[in-house]
Design an enzyme around this catalytic site. Structure first.
Site, PDB file in Angstrom:
ATOM      1  CE  LYS A   1      55.297  75.789   8.359  1.00  0.00           C
ATOM      2  NZ  LYS A   1      54.776  76.617   7.254  1.00  0.00           N
TER       3      LYS A   1
ATOM      4  N   GLY B   1      53.893  73.151   4.121  1.00  0.00           N
ATOM      5  CA  GLY B   1      52.813  72.812   5.033  1.00  0.00           C
ATOM      6  C   GLY B   1      52.361  74.030   5.792  1.00  0.00           C
ATOM      7  CG  ASP B   2      48.585  73.924   7.789  1.00  0.00           C
ATOM      8  OD1 ASP B   2      49.203  73.059   8.454  1.00  0.00           O
ATOM      9  OD2 ASP B   2      47.374  73.837   7.514  1.00  0.00           O
TER      10      ASP B   2
ATOM     11  N   GLY C   1      49.772  71.950  10.926  1.00  0.00           N
ATOM     12  CA  GLY C   1      50.155  70.611  10.477  1.00  0.00           C
ATOM     13  C   GLY C   1      51.655  70.388  10.629  1.00  0.00           C
ATOM     14  CB  VAL C   2      54.449  70.620   8.157  1.00  0.00           C
ATOM     15  CG1 VAL C   2      55.974  70.484   8.192  1.00  0.00           C
ATOM     16  CG2 VAL C   2      53.863  69.680   7.118  1.00  0.00           C
TER      17      VAL C   2
ATOM     18  CD  GLU D   1      62.864  88.623  13.812  1.00  0.00           C
ATOM     19  OE1 GLU D   1      62.201  89.407  14.518  1.00  0.00           O
ATOM     20  OE2 GLU D   1      62.770  88.563  12.592  1.00  0.00           O
TER      21      GLU D   1
ATOM     22  CB  CYS E   1      59.508  91.874  12.465  1.00  0.00           C
ATOM     23  SG  CYS E   1      61.075  91.525  11.656  1.00  0.00           S
TER      24      CYS E   1
ATOM     25  CD  GLU F   1      54.194  92.782  14.150  1.00  0.00           C
ATOM     26  OE1 GLU F   1      53.770  91.640  14.374  1.00  0.00           O
ATOM     27  OE2 GLU F   1      55.388  93.030  13.903  1.00  0.00           O
TER      28      GLU F   1
HETATM   29  P1  NAI Z   1      52.358  83.090  11.667  1.00  0.00           P
HETATM   30  O1  NAI Z   1      53.267  83.307  12.805  1.00  0.00           O
HETATM   31  O2  NAI Z   1      51.100  82.317  11.897  1.00  0.00           O
HETATM   32  O3  NAI Z   1      53.165  82.338  10.481  1.00  0.00           O
HETATM   33  C1  NAI Z   1      54.576  82.339  10.324  1.00  0.00           C
HETATM   34  C2  NAI Z   1      55.075  80.919  10.094  1.00  0.00           C
HETATM   35  O4  NAI Z   1      54.782  80.110  11.239  1.00  0.00           O
HETATM   36  C3  NAI Z   1      54.406  80.194   8.937  1.00  0.00           C
HETATM   37  O5  NAI Z   1      55.363  79.354   8.310  1.00  0.00           O
HETATM   38  C4  NAI Z   1      53.334  79.361   9.616  1.00  0.00           C
HETATM   39  O6  NAI Z   1      52.931  78.232   8.860  1.00  0.00           O
HETATM   40  C5  NAI Z   1      54.051  78.954  10.888  1.00  0.00           C
HETATM   41  N1  NAI Z   1      53.210  78.615  12.038  1.00  0.00           N
HETATM   42  C6  NAI Z   1      52.045  79.195  12.427  1.00  0.00           C
HETATM   43  N2  NAI Z   1      51.588  78.633  13.557  1.00  0.00           N
HETATM   44  C7  NAI Z   1      52.477  77.669  13.912  1.00  0.00           C
HETATM   45  C8  NAI Z   1      52.547  76.730  14.976  1.00  0.00           C
HETATM   46  N3  NAI Z   1      51.606  76.665  15.926  1.00  0.00           N
HETATM   47  N4  NAI Z   1      53.598  75.877  15.027  1.00  0.00           N
HETATM   48  C9  NAI Z   1      54.566  75.933  14.088  1.00  0.00           C
HETATM   49  N5  NAI Z   1      54.546  76.787  13.039  1.00  0.00           N
HETATM   50  C10 NAI Z   1      53.521  77.651  12.955  1.00  0.00           C
HETATM   51  O7  NAI Z   1      52.033  84.511  11.060  1.00  0.00           O
HETATM   52  P2  NAI Z   1      50.823  84.948  10.091  1.00  0.00           P
HETATM   53  O8  NAI Z   1      49.541  84.330  10.538  1.00  0.00           O
HETATM   54  O9  NAI Z   1      51.227  84.658   8.709  1.00  0.00           O
HETATM   55  O10 NAI Z   1      50.806  86.538  10.342  1.00  0.00           O
HETATM   56  C11 NAI Z   1      50.131  87.059  11.465  1.00  0.00           C
HETATM   57  C12 NAI Z   1      50.861  88.219  12.073  1.00  0.00           C
HETATM   58  O11 NAI Z   1      52.131  87.812  12.544  1.00  0.00           O
HETATM   59  C13 NAI Z   1      51.184  89.370  11.132  1.00  0.00           C
HETATM   60  O12 NAI Z   1      50.096  90.246  10.987  1.00  0.00           O
HETATM   61  C14 NAI Z   1      52.331  90.030  11.848  1.00  0.00           C
HETATM   62  O13 NAI Z   1      51.824  90.851  12.867  1.00  0.00           O
HETATM   63  C15 NAI Z   1      53.068  88.864  12.476  1.00  0.00           C
HETATM   64  N6  NAI Z   1      54.213  88.418  11.648  1.00  0.00           N
HETATM   65  C16 NAI Z   1      55.479  88.787  12.024  1.00  0.00           C
HETATM   66  C17 NAI Z   1      56.551  88.457  11.214  1.00  0.00           C
HETATM   67  C18 NAI Z   1      57.944  88.837  11.545  1.00  0.00           C
HETATM   68  O14 NAI Z   1      58.733  89.123  10.651  1.00  0.00           O
HETATM   69  N7  NAI Z   1      58.348  88.808  12.798  1.00  0.00           N
HETATM   70  C19 NAI Z   1      56.374  87.737   9.945  1.00  0.00           C
HETATM   71  C20 NAI Z   1      55.016  87.359   9.668  1.00  0.00           C
HETATM   72  C21 NAI Z   1      53.990  87.717  10.504  1.00  0.00           C
END
Ligand code: NAI
Ligand code: MG
Length: 484
Positions: free
Chosen positions: A174, A205-206, A209-210, A249, A282, A382
């Site tokens: 996903k 998916g988001d 959801g997924v 990660e 990150c 961050e």
């Molecule tokens: P996020 O962690 O919400 O999204 C990353 C992935 O996780 C996406 O595929 C999303 O659909 C999925 N996801 C989100 N909530 C989930 C849940 N409860 N269960 C399963 N999957 C879930 O990150 P977002 O909202 O895009 O970015 C927010 C902050 O996160 C950024 O500002 C940054 O600080 C950090 N981040 C860190 C990353 C890294 O490389 N370690 C990458 C992206 C964001």
């Protein structure tokens, strides 16, 4: 490219059963570039069922056959590298030159290195010389949910998909809903490379959801996740009821410790590294700690680098930095810049609002704050944008304490000509990686963090072992006798 509104399940592109449409936006123009379907529970269930059905046969294949399939994928990936660069640049705003090199190259590198690792990996090995009849078998974990973010799409997807395939796992990917097009293209490539149906599945998916459904699914044996610490916590909790293996990660707040004896490029290199990919990494070195005797000079150098950093649309060929991925991220970064100003950090470059001349697109001004202290929000959180903080230090001990003053522990950086000091720092820093004097880790380096930067390691032999179970068998026969 394939119609991105479909999912790839059991070797077929299929319409969603219970999803809803979502527009994918180009962050340089804020225009819609594609429509995907955010899958529902039935879509996720169908993909997990396909992966579960495909698992026994795929797990039983000879590792050499899996490696051969990955080598075919490598050829397909190389042949469509330009398409992949365009997809990544469009969906998440990496300037096209960066997309062609670092973004696409990271995916190719992980493929190549994981193939090499798998070739040298003993999937069956005796316990040791003292116990020649005891055998250790490395077996695939099972059905894996792979959940990835948008900032380095092929880097993160390949760090999961390739070792999972090499290990003999089956999977549901996903990808991030903001940047799904590169993953759709990869699914086409996997299809072209000829993996058995059901081994690899893609459901868009988001997270709510997924993502959440896969994480709690009883037929999913492992979740490998890259993204925010917030989501990592939610995933760990949701995975606990079915005792899944969870590999995380997460975020970072890396320190870049610059001593007075550092090479003369250290400050410039550190600023550029922080701004690379618009600060959306990150492992970005976001907190520059500078020995006090060179602090004022470092501020002037850093200001000059920030002022020379061009910002512009992703499709322009050049060394500019692109937009950040979304309005949500833009607003988060603006909020944090505002906090920096309100909490009286010294703004030395950039600041609020878009750069001059850019009225559309999620563009952020390359921003530097000096005199940042551990009480400030911009020290703690961050930011995930092109925003650097600078802080002076007086001693090695203070530098280590400042660097470790964060819940994160992904990558720290040290710039010094003194090798024994560098090694003391390397031992004292609480992070999964320490990079010295601008030298990146070689292929096969384990990537991952301590503390709230996550659990687990990706890449190299560690990244393969994440997807393997260890089985101990007695009375196997002497290890030099092969019974087939
Ligand atoms: P996020 O962690 O919400 O999204 C990353 C992935 O996780 C996406 O595929 C999303 O659909 C999925 N996801 C989100 N909530 C989930 C849940 N409860 N269960 C399963 N999957 C879930 O990150 P977002 O909202 O895009 O970015 C927010 C902050 O996160 C950024 O500002 C940054 O600080 C950090 N981040 C860190 C990353 C890294 O490389 N370690 C990458 C992206 C964001
Ligand atoms: Mg989110």
């Amino acid at each position: 490219m394939q119609d991105a509104s479909k999912h790839y399940i059991n070797g077929q592109w299929v319409a969603s059963i219970d999803g809803r449409e979502m527009a994918v936006e180009n962050p340089s123009t804020e225009q819609k570039i594609a429509t995907i379907t955010l899958g529902g529970v039935a879509d996720a269930d169908a993909a997990v069922a396909a992966a579960k059905a495909a698992f026994p046969a795929w797990a039983a294949t000879d590792p050499l056959d899996r490696i051969a399939a990955l080598e075919r994928l490598m050829e397909v990936y190389k042949g469509q590298a330009e398409d992949m660069a365009q997809a990544i640049s469009f969906e998440m705003g990496a300037p096209i030159a960066l997309a062609r090199t670092a973004q696409v190259g990271a995916g190719a590198g992980h493929l190549k290195n994981t193939i090499r690792t798998a070739k040298g990996f003993a999937f069956e090995r005796p316990l040791g010389d003292h116990a020649p009849c005891d055998m250790i078998l490395y077996e695939p974990v099972g059905v894996c949910a792979l959940i990835t973010p948008w900032n380095w799409p092929m880097n993160q997807v390949m760090l999961k998909v390739v070792p999972a395939l090499a290990a003999g796992c089956t999977m549901v990917l996903k990808p991030a809903e903001q940047a799904p097009l590169s993953a759709v293209l990869l699914a086409e490539m996997i299809d072209a490379a000829g993996f058995p149906p059901g081994v690899f599945n893609l459901v868009n998916g988001d997270g709510a959801g997924v993502g959440a459904h896969l994480t709690a699914h009883p037929d999913v044996n492992m979740v490998s996740f890259t993204g925010s610490t917030r989501a990592g916590v939610a995933i760990s909790k949701a995975a606990a009821d079915t005792v899944k293996r969870v590999s995380l990660e997460l975020g970072g707040k890396g320190a870049n410790i610059i001593f007075a004896d550092a090479d003369e490029k250290a400050v410039t290199r550190g600023v550029r590294h922080c701004f690379n990919n618009s600060g959306q990494s990150c492992n970005a070195p976001t907190r520059m700690l500078v020995e006090r005797s060179i602090y004022d000079h470092a501020i002037e150098t850093a200001r000059a680098v920030a002022e020379k950093t061009e910002v512009g649309p992703a499709d322009i060929e050049g060394r500019q930095i692109g937009p950040v991925v979304s309005e949500t991220q833009f607003n988060k970064i603006q909020y944090l810049i505002k906090r920096g100003i309100d909490e009286h950090a010294t703004l030395i470059a950039g600041g609020l609002e878009r750069p001059d001349g850019l009225n559309r697109g999620h563009f952020v001004r390359p921003t530097i704050f000096a005199d940042v202290t551990p009480e400030m929000t911009i020290w703690k959180e961050e930011i995930f944008g092109p925003v650097l903080t600078m802080t002076p230090f007086d001693s090695e001990e203070e530098a280590i304490a400042l660097a470790n003053d964060t819940p994160y522990g992904l990558t720290n950086y040290v710039q010094t000509a003194d090798k024994s000091r560098a090694r003391r720092l390397a031992r004292g820093l609480r992070s999964g990686m320490v990079e010295m004097n601008g030298k990146f880790g070689a292929p096969g380096t384990p990537f991952g963090g301590m503390k709230q930067s996550g659990t687990g390691r990706e890449g190299g032999v560690w990244g393969l072992e994440e997807f393997l179970e260890v089985k101990a068998v007695t009375d196997w026969g002497r290890s030099w006798q092969r019974f087939f």
